[in-house]
Design a protein around this motif. Sequence first.
Motif, PDB file in Angstrom:
ATOM      1  N   LEU A 170      14.675  58.168  -5.015  1.00 29.25           N
ATOM      2  CA  LEU A 170      14.726  57.626  -3.882  1.00 29.25           C
ATOM      3  C   LEU A 170      15.856  56.944  -3.119  1.00 29.25           C
ATOM      4  CD1 LEU A 170      10.899  57.829  -3.285  1.00 29.25           C
ATOM      5  CD2 LEU A 170      12.015  59.565  -2.578  1.00 29.25           C
ATOM      6  N   GLU A 171      16.021  56.163  -4.032  1.00 23.56           N
ATOM      7  CA  GLU A 171      17.007  55.141  -3.877  1.00 23.56           C
ATOM      8  C   GLU A 171      18.380  55.585  -3.661  1.00 23.56           C
ATOM      9  OE1 GLU A 171      17.494  51.738  -6.427  1.00 23.56           O
ATOM     10  OE2 GLU A 171      15.257  51.383  -6.222  1.00 23.56           O
ATOM     11  N   ASN A 172      18.455  56.553  -4.662  1.00 23.92           N
ATOM     12  CA  ASN A 172      19.821  57.288  -4.730  1.00 23.92           C
ATOM     13  C   ASN A 172      20.111  58.297  -3.167  1.00 23.92           C
ATOM     14  OD1 ASN A 172      20.660  56.086  -6.875  1.00 23.92           O
ATOM     15  ND2 ASN A 172      20.486  57.698  -8.360  1.00 23.92           N
ATOM     16  N   ALA A 173      18.864  58.663  -2.935  1.00 22.72           N
ATOM     17  CA  ALA A 173      18.794  59.655  -1.892  1.00 22.72           C
ATOM     18  C   ALA A 173      19.168  58.610  -0.612  1.00 22.72           C
ATOM     19  CB  ALA A 173      17.527  60.230  -1.638  1.00 22.72           C
ATOM     20  N   ALA A 174      18.645  57.422  -0.630  1.00 22.53           N
ATOM     21  CA  ALA A 174      18.877  56.592   0.774  1.00 22.53           C
ATOM     22  C   ALA A 174      20.266  56.042   0.703  1.00 22.53           C
ATOM     23  CB  ALA A 174      17.969  55.563   0.577  1.00 22.53           C
ATOM     24  N   LEU A 175      20.599  55.781  -0.592  1.00 24.90           N
ATOM     25  CA  LEU A 175      22.167  55.521  -0.599  1.00 24.90           C
ATOM     26  C   LEU A 175      23.053  56.650  -0.145  1.00 24.90           C
ATOM     27  CD1 LEU A 175      23.952  52.934  -1.359  1.00 24.90           C
ATOM     28  CD2 LEU A 175      23.982  53.957  -3.540  1.00 24.90           C
ATOM     29  N   ASP A 176      22.822  57.877  -0.501  1.00 27.92           N
ATOM     30  CA  ASP A 176      23.569  58.854  -0.234  1.00 27.92           C
ATOM     31  C   ASP A 176      23.534  59.051   1.475  1.00 27.92           C
ATOM     32  OD1 ASP A 176      24.275  59.662  -2.697  1.00 27.92           O
ATOM     33  OD2 ASP A 176      22.808  61.230  -2.919  1.00 27.92           O
ATOM     34  N   GLN A 177      22.571  58.796   1.856  1.00 21.48           N
ATOM     35  CA  GLN A 177      22.375  58.960   3.384  1.00 21.48           C
ATOM     36  C   GLN A 177      23.195  57.955   3.988  1.00 21.48           C
ATOM     37  OE1 GLN A 177      18.396  57.896   4.833  1.00 21.48           O
ATOM     38  NE2 GLN A 177      18.949  59.214   6.776  1.00 21.48           N
ATOM     39  N   LEU A 178      23.225  56.800   3.169  1.00 20.14           N
ATOM     40  CA  LEU A 178      24.214  55.517   3.969  1.00 20.14           C
ATOM     41  C   LEU A 178      25.674  55.813   3.817  1.00 20.14           C
ATOM     42  CD1 LEU A 178      22.503  52.249   2.512  1.00 20.14           C
ATOM     43  CD2 LEU A 178      22.451  53.099   4.925  1.00 20.14           C
ATOM     44  N   PHE A 179      26.121  56.596   2.657  1.00 18.85           N
ATOM     45  CA  PHE A 179      27.412  57.010   2.387  1.00 18.85           C
ATOM     46  C   PHE A 179      27.660  58.070   3.714  1.00 18.85           C
ATOM     47  CE2 PHE A 179      27.240  55.174  -1.976  1.00 18.85           C
ATOM     48  CZ  PHE A 179      28.128  54.288  -1.815  1.00 18.85           C
ATOM     49  N   ASN A 180      26.752  58.850   3.771  1.00 20.09           N
ATOM     50  CA  ASN A 180      27.304  59.752   5.072  1.00 20.09           C
ATOM     51  C   ASN A 180      27.380  59.081   6.198  1.00 20.09           C
ATOM     52  OD1 ASN A 180      26.965  62.187   3.570  1.00 20.09           O
ATOM     53  ND2 ASN A 180      24.788  62.366   3.810  1.00 20.09           N
ATOM     54  N   LEU A 181      26.626  58.121   6.467  1.00 18.15           N
ATOM     55  CA  LEU A 181      26.926  57.338   7.827  1.00 18.15           C
ATOM     56  C   LEU A 181      28.167  56.579   7.530  1.00 18.15           C
ATOM     57  CD1 LEU A 181      24.977  56.327  10.202  1.00 18.15           C
ATOM     58  CD2 LEU A 181      24.962  54.194   8.906  1.00 18.15           C
ATOM     59  N   GLY A 182      28.624  56.085   6.439  1.00 22.11           N
ATOM     60  CA  GLY A 182      29.726  55.412   6.361  1.00 22.11           C
ATOM     61  C   GLY A 182      30.893  56.218   6.652  1.00 22.11           C
ATOM     62  N   LYS A 183      30.719  57.518   6.161  1.00 20.71           N
ATOM     63  CA  LYS A 183      32.056  58.563   6.366  1.00 20.71           C
ATOM     64  C   LYS A 183      32.099  58.959   7.754  1.00 20.71           C
ATOM     65  CE  LYS A 183      31.312  60.665   1.846  1.00 20.71           C
ATOM     66  NZ  LYS A 183      30.360  61.297   1.093  1.00 20.71           N
ATOM     67  N   GLN A 184      30.844  58.801   8.492  1.00 23.94           N
ATOM     68  CA  GLN A 184      31.208  59.298   9.940  1.00 23.94           C
ATOM     69  C   GLN A 184      31.686  57.947  10.686  1.00 23.94           C
ATOM     70  OE1 GLN A 184      27.642  59.780  12.264  1.00 23.94           O
ATOM     71  NE2 GLN A 184      28.742  60.078  14.210  1.00 23.94           N
ATOM     72  N   LEU A 185      31.324  56.948  10.272  1.00 22.74           N
ATOM     73  CA  LEU A 185      32.177  55.750  10.858  1.00 22.74           C
ATOM     74  C   LEU A 185      33.393  55.677  10.628  1.00 22.74           C
ATOM     75  CD1 LEU A 185      29.648  52.802   9.878  1.00 22.74           C
ATOM     76  CD2 LEU A 185      29.983  53.690  12.035  1.00 22.74           C
ATOM     77  N   VAL A 186      33.867  55.885   9.269  1.00 17.24           N
ATOM     78  CA  VAL A 186      35.475  55.925   9.249  1.00 17.24           C
ATOM     79  C   VAL A 186      36.001  57.200   9.669  1.00 17.24           C
ATOM     80  CG1 VAL A 186      37.118  56.511   7.224  1.00 17.24           C
ATOM     81  CG2 VAL A 186      35.008  54.827   6.815  1.00 17.24           C
ATOM     82  N   SER A 187      35.315  58.367   9.949  1.00 15.52           N
ATOM     83  CA  SER A 187      36.088  59.328  10.623  1.00 15.52           C
ATOM     84  C   SER A 187      36.025  59.060  11.983  1.00 15.52           C
ATOM     85  CB  SER A 187      35.299  60.600  10.271  1.00 15.52           C
ATOM     86  OG  SER A 187      34.210  60.714  11.098  1.00 15.52           O
ATOM     87  N   ASP A 188      35.187  58.042  12.746  1.00 13.96           N
ATOM     88  CA  ASP A 188      35.316  57.793  14.074  1.00 13.96           C
ATOM     89  C   ASP A 188      36.132  56.857  14.262  1.00 13.96           C
ATOM     90  OD1 ASP A 188      33.463  59.854  14.736  1.00 13.96           O
ATOM     91  OD2 ASP A 188      31.756  58.392  15.107  1.00 13.96           O
ATOM     92  N   HIS A 189      36.978  56.338  13.218  1.00 14.74           N
ATOM     93  CA  HIS A 189      37.914  55.219  13.309  1.00 14.74           C
ATOM     94  C   HIS A 189      37.249  54.033  13.830  1.00 14.74           C
ATOM     95  CE1 HIS A 189      40.901  57.997  12.442  1.00 14.74           C
ATOM     96  NE2 HIS A 189      40.538  58.844  13.230  1.00 14.74           N
ATOM     97  N   VAL A 190      36.208  53.698  13.376  1.00 15.18           N
ATOM     98  CA  VAL A 190      35.653  52.383  13.607  1.00 15.18           C
ATOM     99  C   VAL A 190      36.244  51.168  12.844  1.00 15.18           C
ATOM    100  CG1 VAL A 190      33.339  50.966  13.512  1.00 15.18           C
ATOM    101  CG2 VAL A 190      33.145  53.338  14.245  1.00 15.18           C
TER     102      VAL A 190
END
Lengths: 930, 570
Positions: B268-288
């Motif tokens: 479950l932890e890895n799943a949660a982390l994957d979700q965080l990475f997805n969020l991170g990717k979105q932040l990066v692609s939005d040029h935050v």
Amino acid sequence: MDCRVINRRRHTGLQQLSSFAETGRTFLGPVKSSKFIIDEECHESVLISSTVRLLESLDLTSAVGQLLNEAIQAQNSTYRTGTSTLLFLVGAWSSAAEECLHLGVPMSLIASVMSEGLNSCIEEVESLQVPIHSVCDHIDSTETFSGLSVSLYPSLQIPSGTGLVQKEHDLKDVTSQSLAFCSLSGRPVKSPQLFRLQAKFEADENISRTPQTLKNNLLADTHCRKSVLTHSRHFSRTDRHWISKPRGFLEQLSAAAPKTYSCSNLAELEVGLSHGDPSSMRLVDEAVRLQHQNSGTKQHIQNWNQYSFVSRWCMEQCCQECLHLGVPMSLIASVMSEGLNSCIEEVESLQVPIHSVCDHIDSTETFSGLSVSLYPSLQIPSGTGLVQKEHDLKDVTSQSLAFCSLSGRPVKSPQLFRLQAKFEADENISRTPQTLKNNLLADTHCRKSVLTHSRHFSRTDRHWISKPRGFLEQLSAAAPKTYSCSNLAELEVGLSHGDPSSMRLVDEAVRLQHQNAGRQRGSHTGLFPFDISRIFTCCLPGLPDTLSCVCPGYITVVSMSTATLVKELQNQPVRVVLVEGDLTENYRHLGFNKPANIKTVSESVKVQQDSSEELWTDHVLQVLIKFNVNLVLARGNVSERLAEKCTDSKQLVIGSVQDSVLQAFAEASGAVQVAYLTHMNENCVGSGVSVTTWRSIPSDTIDGISRMAVVLKTEGINLVTVVLTSPVIAQMQTKEDRFWTCASRLYYALKEQKVFLGGGAVEILCLTHLQSLAGQSVNKGNQDCSGWLHNTSSWLASSAALYRPTVLKCLADGWHRYLSTLLRNTAVYSSDSEAATSIQCHLQNAADSGSPSSYILNEYSKLNSVILNLGISDKLEPIPRVYDVVTPKIEAWRRALDLVLLVLQTDNEIITGLAHTQKSSQESEGFLFL
Amino acid sequence: MSRLEAKKPSICRSDPLTGERARASLAALKGLVTSCYGPAGRLKQLHNGRGGSVVTTSQSAALLAGLPVSHPVLKVLTAAVRNHVACFSDGGLFTAILCCNLVENVQRLGLAPTTVIKLNKHLLSLCTSYLKSEGCACRIPVDFSSTQILLSLVRSILTSKPACMLIAKEVDHISTLILRAFLLTIPENAQEHIILGKSIIVPLKGQRVIDSAVLPGILIEVSGVQLMKILPIKKSDSFKVALFCVSLSGDLSDTGEGTLLVSYGVSLENAALDQLFNLGKQLVSDHVDLVLCQKVIHPSLKQFLRTHHVIAVDRIGVSLMEPLSKVTGTWPIGSLGSISPSSYGSVKDLCIAKFGCKHFFHLIPNKTTICSLLLCNRNDTAWDELKLTCQTALHALQLTIKDPYVLLGGGCTETHLVAYIRHKTRNEPESVLRDERCSQTELQLITEAFCSALESLAGSLEHDGGEILTDSKYGHFWSVQANLPSAVNWPDLPSRCGCGLYSSQEELSWSFLRSARHPFPPQTCLSREATGSADTLTLDCFTAKLSGLQVAVETASLILDLSCVIEDTN
């Protein structure tokens, strides 16, 4: 809830404060008496010698006690120094405030006048600030000025034993040295008169060129290498540029010197030993063993035990001798241990090859030279002194020889030799060992007198000081504010406050850091920041004091089981990973909440046999192997199982590493700190770390497990480890505290670029100032008041003049108590009345002089020592100029007064949360209930 | 098996004010608050007697907060005062002392509560209408074109709290800082409705007071370790900001009760982390450029963001969230799902600052009405007191903008009011007697009780045994040394009155504050020259004092009206 009136007739809060403060009285000043604090319940005892540790051990649950503790902790966490001053002044001023209350001064007026009085003092003592002029810009040149730091502690009180003969001898020394210097410097000789002078001295000497004499001669010369510099300062009036120019050369010389300690030297030493008396022989023998050990034999533990035995034996002798001479008891401990330390440091010069890692013997020598001058030879055990000198002989000889061959200036060298030879000839008529020894003794004796006499010269002829820096030797009160300090060594000695051994370590650490900074930036320009956060202390209890040292990189203790691993890693650059948390399976970063109600179910029985920890361990190992990592540094704990497995697969894992250390490695090796090893990638790995064994630690000292110390470093790492050792385990904490105190003092001095004149100068000015203020208000009447009690339209403002002298006098009494305690603690005076007389004498003089601050500055420059020493001529030891940090000191005063005034103005103590039903009727007396 | 117990009957006590205990408790509380009052007030140490932290204070806010009282009368009183302090910050002690004095004075008279309440109310309205009138001589209109009056107000508040342990130089420094901080919170182009910004007080204990500073924007404290991991900040005109109020630590959201069964190999932890990475990717692609999180960011996500040159700062704390969302123009993101582009905001500049031993991440917004007041003091006790005082001063300034007047301090307003009321009720009692239907004697008695309550309030400023005089021209407060021979011709008079407005150079006649004398009409209408000439006046916040007066009188009426206390003992 209840509330207690604490201010009925006597102010209990102030009384509590003074009684708490009384416990720390002995910590004031450079000579601190330690205390044993014994817990009666569990019979544990602690040895403490600092205010902070004292308060940690006291029961301070009362409100006032807690406020006191809070104030001291705040001072300590902000400045790490000044806590003893704070505690003492809290006591002194709470008594003063209480005295004022007794005299019927309105409370608000006490608070207001005391606060203004202290502010006025703080403004006044600004005149005693000494600017520090870019001391670090010339760190390297100061290094070569190893003698300068010695010469800066002059003594007007010449030991009576030294006479004219010595002076003459000294003069010759000086001359020849100056000559030697001139020729060594590789520049055209600019002062022919020196040669003439030299020639005149030579006239009556027989010229002999036997190798022995030559050697001896050279010895005499190089022996005084430090003095050379001193005396060339003397001559520098005519010619000053040598300071910068020959530097490189002198460095070369000093760099060459250590390398000449070799086996042949050892043999020579052993020959010399046959003539020594038994006691000296013993010490030398020990020293030889030490060197032998350092060159690679395996008898460490045994040697160290014996070594410390010798130390103890020496100490005993010293103590007895001193007691016979009637030295004050309180001085014995510090002076003896310093004397012994300086002996041990001298002996340690034999060990130079081990320290070649550090390459900073030069600065160590600076300091040992200094401590010799601080603690004159009278107190150095005669036996050891003799041996030292003999040992010196060989060292120095070979150094000089080395120099000759290294200098690459054959034209100059013969000239030097000739001069030298001539000079010494009259002294070395016979070459019997005994004479040689005597000679040497005389010579070394002179080394000290050189310093003394150089003062002597400079008295008649002072411009070498006054010219460049505008010293106030002119004695005119007009320009007293030109004191300055532009020499790091001088500053350090001034700030060491009776703790040269700690300051020596700080000195080395600063120099190491400076070198490193220079290497990083490529130049020494700009302000060098002394970064105290990149100094790390490693405490190794159970080892002799002499092993305390400073090394670049990170030194830590690892278990002996990794010894073979360390050896394997020793000769290769190692890749490193930095872990910012624990290295255990269960560790999760802060803020992560692990749900307790998750259970893993599995279909097959087989996999269940592997516990999750084993799986994790395997995973971590795989990652480490994959990235070819051999060193893991973790901030938190390390799982034992993992550590074991890693050791098996050639990975060294070290836990409990400080943040600053991790950061230093991150910067130097390019590694990135990770929270989970299982999440790392190639970018996180750093490289180029070297792992070496530092030394093994005797097993019996730390809980029976044998351990060893290893050094980890990389190219250009901005991290300095200070290894603190002490044979007495109870002293370890004290040593560490003292080191940090010295380091913080230097840090603040460098940061603020100014220091106070210490040794009581500041306090006596405050005392004088307050007394004159108290006197003024009587004469001037009301005029000042509006300026004093700002914006107060209360009657207190107009009646302040009435009470001000009283309050200021009480405040001044606090300083008086401070000064007399300082004097008593330093054993300058044996009774309070003596101290008081001396202070009174100074106060009178200061008042008569019209300008107290210039009077004090003049006294200070005359005496170059603790200001209150004047008039007591039977104290022989020259005390160096003492400095003190500015802001921490002033803040300690302010904090002390703030605390006293807070308590003074408090009239009710409100105790919350106690149901009054719990109290018996007797207890509740004096309580009001709401 | 559960047992039920019958409820105990409630205890009913009549006349709660008459008991000995009530009187003693009230006297104790009065002694406590009175001794705290004014710049020479005494301090109180509050602690739990078992080694808890010690609070040294002379402020009502700190004092009453740590004072659990048991008597119902005291509870009413302290609750009223605390309520006042919560709304106005200043004037808590004033309210408490006046209320105690009124209760004590009126109780002594033994009149019927209804009459007392009626007349008190009337006297109160007399005071408030006078204070609000144009002709009021103890009120000064604030001239916003100069800082003089505002600085005097701040300085008066600072000096009235001796536990701050400030010396004169530090008082000047801090009052300037407070005024500057206040001015920074005023928007530049003010329309009809001004919305004031906020001054955030940032603690920096252990440093010198003189090191305190005011900075525009927001300071976020970061640890040294965290700071080293923050990338060097690139130069840019504007930084895109994402502000999270949800934890990004990667832990599982509430799993509820019961046991969750997970089959082997599923993390479950890895799943949660994957979700965080997805969020991170979105932040990066939005040029935050900057990610701020109220709670914790998973170290691996932080590392991911760093490799993509995004600055991440976590553990900001809830108190900074509102100002942050205001200055950056973001709406705090509360979910790990996709982020709508509209929730991003921006700041003008970022930098890293070091003060004392603390490191701060300094956010400078585009349009700033938010500033940070970096407050230093030597020890914790004094810092806490200074912080409260600064908050009070800032609040007083805000109230002053709303109602641009200040009252004369140093006891002068009270003595002046007393003179006014005495004169008014003596010379024009008819309207009162007609309206309130009471006798002349009753009016005289109540007026005397009211006036002496105000007088002894002014007298509470004196703690060292001095005497208080009042002049018969302005009715101001003058402080002199005790035991002076004659009350008419003092050779060496106090140089200035309590507020500092008038000097003794004028031909004035004085009398002791609480001595019997003829009522006189105090001079009304403050002359402009008088206020302009005095450079340092002692001033009080108008709104807070007016409210304090009302609260005190109304609470006293309430307490006097209590006839019975019903206590539930269950």
